[in-house]
Design a protein around this motif. Structure first.
Motif, PDB file in Angstrom:
ATOM      1  N   VAL A  39     -11.961  34.987  42.717  1.00 62.27           N
ATOM      2  CA  VAL A  39     -11.074  34.641  43.818  1.00 62.27           C
ATOM      3  C   VAL A  39     -10.320  35.905  44.217  1.00 62.27           C
ATOM      4  CG1 VAL A  39      -9.141  33.205  44.543  1.00 62.27           C
ATOM      5  CG2 VAL A  39     -10.842  32.285  42.960  1.00 62.27           C
ATOM      6  N   TYR A  40     -10.389  36.241  45.491  1.00 61.69           N
ATOM      7  CA  TYR A  40      -9.746  37.449  45.992  1.00 61.69           C
ATOM      8  C   TYR A  40      -8.489  37.089  46.773  1.00 61.69           C
ATOM      9  CZ  TYR A  40     -14.106  39.783  44.758  1.00 61.69           C
ATOM     10  OH  TYR A  40     -15.174  40.278  44.083  1.00 61.69           O
ATOM     11  N   ALA A  41      -7.592  38.028  46.877  1.00 60.26           N
ATOM     12  CA  ALA A  41      -6.364  37.827  47.663  1.00 60.26           C
ATOM     13  C   ALA A  41      -6.719  37.694  49.139  1.00 60.26           C
ATOM     14  CB  ALA A  41      -5.426  39.004  47.457  1.00 60.26           C
ATOM     15  N   LYS A  42      -5.911  36.905  49.832  1.00 61.70           N
ATOM     16  CA  LYS A  42      -6.113  36.689  51.262  1.00 61.70           C
ATOM     17  C   LYS A  42      -4.826  37.033  52.004  1.00 61.70           C
ATOM     18  CE  LYS A  42      -9.260  32.926  50.247  1.00 61.70           C
ATOM     19  NZ  LYS A  42      -9.384  33.421  48.908  1.00 61.70           N
ATOM     20  N   ALA A  43      -4.960  37.356  53.264  1.00 59.38           N
ATOM     21  CA  ALA A  43      -3.778  37.687  54.064  1.00 59.38           C
ATOM     22  C   ALA A  43      -2.809  36.513  54.128  1.00 59.38           C
ATOM     23  CB  ALA A  43      -4.200  38.107  55.466  1.00 59.38           C
ATOM     24  N   SER A  44      -3.326  35.302  54.082  1.00 57.71           N
ATOM     25  CA  SER A  44      -2.458  34.122  54.143  1.00 57.71           C
ATOM     26  C   SER A  44      -1.568  34.005  52.902  1.00 57.71           C
ATOM     27  CB  SER A  44      -3.288  32.852  54.307  1.00 57.71           C
ATOM     28  OG  SER A  44      -4.161  32.678  53.206  1.00 57.71           O
ATOM     29  N   ASP A  45      -1.904  34.702  51.828  1.00 62.73           N
ATOM     30  CA  ASP A  45      -1.050  34.691  50.636  1.00 62.73           C
ATOM     31  C   ASP A  45       0.309  35.327  50.912  1.00 62.73           C
ATOM     32  OD1 ASP A  45      -3.124  33.513  49.260  1.00 62.73           O
ATOM     33  OD2 ASP A  45      -3.827  35.393  48.366  1.00 62.73           O
ATOM     34  N   LEU A  46       0.406  36.119  51.959  1.00 61.78           N
ATOM     35  CA  LEU A  46       1.663  36.791  52.294  1.00 61.78           C
ATOM     36  C   LEU A  46       2.645  35.891  53.027  1.00 61.78           C
ATOM     37  CD1 LEU A  46       0.243  40.237  53.428  1.00 61.78           C
ATOM     38  CD2 LEU A  46       1.328  39.667  51.249  1.00 61.78           C
ATOM     39  N   TYR A  47       2.196  34.712  53.461  1.00 67.67           N
ATOM     40  CA  TYR A  47       3.095  33.813  54.190  1.00 67.67           C
ATOM     41  C   TYR A  47       4.298  33.400  53.358  1.00 67.67           C
ATOM     42  CZ  TYR A  47      -0.526  33.254  57.741  1.00 67.67           C
ATOM     43  OH  TYR A  47      -1.449  33.469  58.725  1.00 67.67           O
ATOM     44  N   ILE A  48       4.180  33.346  52.059  1.00 62.86           N
ATOM     45  CA  ILE A  48       5.288  32.915  51.196  1.00 62.86           C
ATOM     46  C   ILE A  48       6.412  33.944  51.180  1.00 62.86           C
ATOM     47  CG2 ILE A  48       4.328  33.891  49.077  1.00 62.86           C
ATOM     48  CD1 ILE A  48       6.220  30.561  49.408  1.00 62.86           C
ATOM     49  N   THR A  49       6.141  35.179  51.579  1.00 58.92           N
ATOM     50  CA  THR A  49       7.171  36.215  51.502  1.00 58.92           C
ATOM     51  C   THR A  49       8.337  35.951  52.457  1.00 58.92           C
ATOM     52  OG1 THR A  49       5.991  37.596  53.083  1.00 58.92           O
ATOM     53  CG2 THR A  49       5.555  37.984  50.746  1.00 58.92           C
ATOM     54  N   LEU A  50       8.085  35.361  53.617  1.00 58.21           N
ATOM     55  CA  LEU A  50       9.172  35.110  54.569  1.00 58.21           C
ATOM     56  C   LEU A  50      10.170  34.071  54.053  1.00 58.21           C
ATOM     57  CD1 LEU A  50       7.204  35.314  57.914  1.00 58.21           C
ATOM     58  CD2 LEU A  50       8.714  37.014  56.891  1.00 58.21           C
ATOM     59  N   PRO A  51       9.722  32.900  53.564  1.00 59.73           N
ATOM     60  CA  PRO A  51      10.707  31.965  53.009  1.00 59.73           C
ATOM     61  C   PRO A  51      11.427  32.531  51.782  1.00 59.73           C
ATOM     62  CG  PRO A  51       8.623  30.839  53.385  1.00 59.73           C
ATOM     63  CD  PRO A  51       8.389  32.288  53.646  1.00 59.73           C
ATOM     64  N   LEU A  52      10.724  33.290  50.948  1.00 57.29           N
ATOM     65  CA  LEU A  52      11.377  33.879  49.779  1.00 57.29           C
ATOM     66  C   LEU A  52      12.424  34.908  50.188  1.00 57.29           C
ATOM     67  CD1 LEU A  52       8.475  34.303  47.206  1.00 57.29           C
ATOM     68  CD2 LEU A  52      10.395  32.707  47.119  1.00 57.29           C
ATOM     69  N   ALA A  53      12.125  35.712  51.190  1.00 51.77           N
ATOM     70  CA  ALA A  53      13.103  36.691  51.665  1.00 51.77           C
ATOM     71  C   ALA A  53      14.347  35.988  52.192  1.00 51.77           C
ATOM     72  CB  ALA A  53      12.478  37.562  52.753  1.00 51.77           C
ATOM     73  N   PHE A  54      14.166  34.906  52.936  1.00 57.57           N
ATOM     74  CA  PHE A  54      15.305  34.141  53.433  1.00 57.57           C
ATOM     75  C   PHE A  54      16.102  33.547  52.275  1.00 57.57           C
ATOM     76  CE2 PHE A  54      17.191  30.184  55.032  1.00 57.57           C
ATOM     77  CZ  PHE A  54      18.020  30.717  55.994  1.00 57.57           C
ATOM     78  N   LEU A  55      15.407  33.023  51.270  1.00 55.62           N
ATOM     79  CA  LEU A  55      16.082  32.466  50.099  1.00 55.62           C
ATOM     80  C   LEU A  55      16.914  33.532  49.384  1.00 55.62           C
ATOM     81  CD1 LEU A  55      16.510  30.102  48.085  1.00 55.62           C
ATOM     82  CD2 LEU A  55      14.511  30.984  46.865  1.00 55.62           C
ATOM     83  N   PHE A  56      16.359  34.722  49.208  1.00 57.26           N
ATOM     84  CA  PHE A  56      17.105  35.800  48.551  1.00 57.26           C
ATOM     85  C   PHE A  56      18.322  36.216  49.370  1.00 57.26           C
ATOM     86  CE2 PHE A  56      13.024  36.959  46.247  1.00 57.26           C
ATOM     87  CZ  PHE A  56      13.466  36.417  45.055  1.00 57.26           C
ATOM     88  N   LEU A  57      18.202  36.205  50.700  1.00 59.47           N
ATOM     89  CA  LEU A  57      19.355  36.528  51.535  1.00 59.47           C
ATOM     90  C   LEU A  57      20.459  35.489  51.382  1.00 59.47           C
ATOM     91  CD1 LEU A  57      17.638  37.759  54.814  1.00 59.47           C
ATOM     92  CD2 LEU A  57      19.020  39.108  53.230  1.00 59.47           C
ATOM     93  N   VAL A  58      20.084  34.224  51.294  1.00 60.81           N
ATOM     94  CA  VAL A  58      21.074  33.158  51.111  1.00 60.81           C
ATOM     95  C   VAL A  58      21.752  33.299  49.752  1.00 60.81           C
ATOM     96  CG1 VAL A  58      21.350  30.658  50.809  1.00 60.81           C
ATOM     97  CG2 VAL A  58      19.986  31.561  52.707  1.00 60.81           C
ATOM     98  N   VAL A  59      20.963  33.535  48.708  1.00 57.48           N
ATOM     99  CA  VAL A  59      21.540  33.696  47.369  1.00 57.48           C
ATOM    100  C   VAL A  59      22.468  34.904  47.336  1.00 57.48           C
ATOM    101  CG1 VAL A  59      20.965  34.252  44.967  1.00 57.48           C
ATOM    102  CG2 VAL A  59      19.662  32.505  46.198  1.00 57.48           C
ATOM    103  N   ARG A  60      22.047  36.002  47.950  1.00 59.04           N
ATOM    104  CA  ARG A  60      22.899  37.192  47.982  1.00 59.04           C
ATOM    105  C   ARG A  60      24.208  36.896  48.719  1.00 59.04           C
ATOM    106  NH1 ARG A  60      21.565  43.066  50.733  1.00 59.04           N
ATOM    107  NH2 ARG A  60      23.625  43.915  50.376  1.00 59.04           N
ATOM    108  N   HIS A  61      24.113  36.213  49.829  1.00 56.04           N
ATOM    109  CA  HIS A  61      25.311  35.858  50.595  1.00 56.04           C
ATOM    110  C   HIS A  61      26.255  34.995  49.751  1.00 56.04           C
ATOM    111  CE1 HIS A  61      27.825  34.814  53.976  1.00 56.04           C
ATOM    112  NE2 HIS A  61      27.686  33.534  53.655  1.00 56.04           N
ATOM    113  N   LEU A  62      25.693  34.024  49.039  1.00 55.87           N
ATOM    114  CA  LEU A  62      26.525  33.163  48.195  1.00 55.87           C
ATOM    115  C   LEU A  62      27.228  33.963  47.099  1.00 55.87           C
ATOM    116  CD1 LEU A  62      24.212  30.032  47.862  1.00 55.87           C
ATOM    117  CD2 LEU A  62      26.308  30.267  49.233  1.00 55.87           C
ATOM    118  N   PHE A  63      26.526  34.878  46.479  1.00 54.54           N
ATOM    119  CA  PHE A  63      27.154  35.682  45.427  1.00 54.54           C
ATOM    120  C   PHE A  63      28.195  36.632  46.003  1.00 54.54           C
ATOM    121  CE2 PHE A  63      23.664  34.379  42.686  1.00 54.54           C
ATOM    122  CZ  PHE A  63      24.307  34.277  41.462  1.00 54.54           C
ATOM    123  N   GLU A  64      27.933  37.213  47.148  1.00 54.52           N
ATOM    124  CA  GLU A  64      28.889  38.147  47.735  1.00 54.52           C
ATOM    125  C   GLU A  64      30.144  37.440  48.222  1.00 54.52           C
ATOM    126  OE1 GLU A  64      26.886  40.504  50.642  1.00 54.52           O
ATOM    127  OE2 GLU A  64      25.857  41.706  49.126  1.00 54.52           O
TER     128      GLU A  64
END
Length: 71
Positions: A39-64
């Motif tokens: 099984v090889y990596a696919k470009a669609s595997d990168l779709y999860i990065t956008l929700p994760l980036a948003f989640l990290f921004l929210v967590v960072r905002h909450l901590f700050e």
């Protein structure tokens, strides 16, 4: 005019995915298809990065904001 634009888009698409541009000389896109248990990596595997980036921004905002209010 529609076929001219579609043809130009197809030409750009073909140049973008040109095997010689992205892959070594002895490899083709067909070689990277999933088969025989591989099984090889696919470009669609990168779709999860956008929700994760948003989640990290929210967590960072909450901590700050918590740190700013706490002291």
């Amino acid at each position: 005019a529609g076929t001219g634009a579609a043809g130009m888009f197809q030409t750009l698409y073909n140049y973008f995915w040109w095997e010689r541009l992205w892959l070594p000389a002895n490899l083709t896109w067909a070689d990277l298809e999933d088969r025989d248990g591989r099984v090889y990596a696919k470009a669609s595997d990168l779709y999860i990065t956008l929700p994760l980036a948003f989640l990290f921004l929210v967590v960072r905002h909450l901590f700050e904001t918590d740190g700013a209010l706490g002291g």
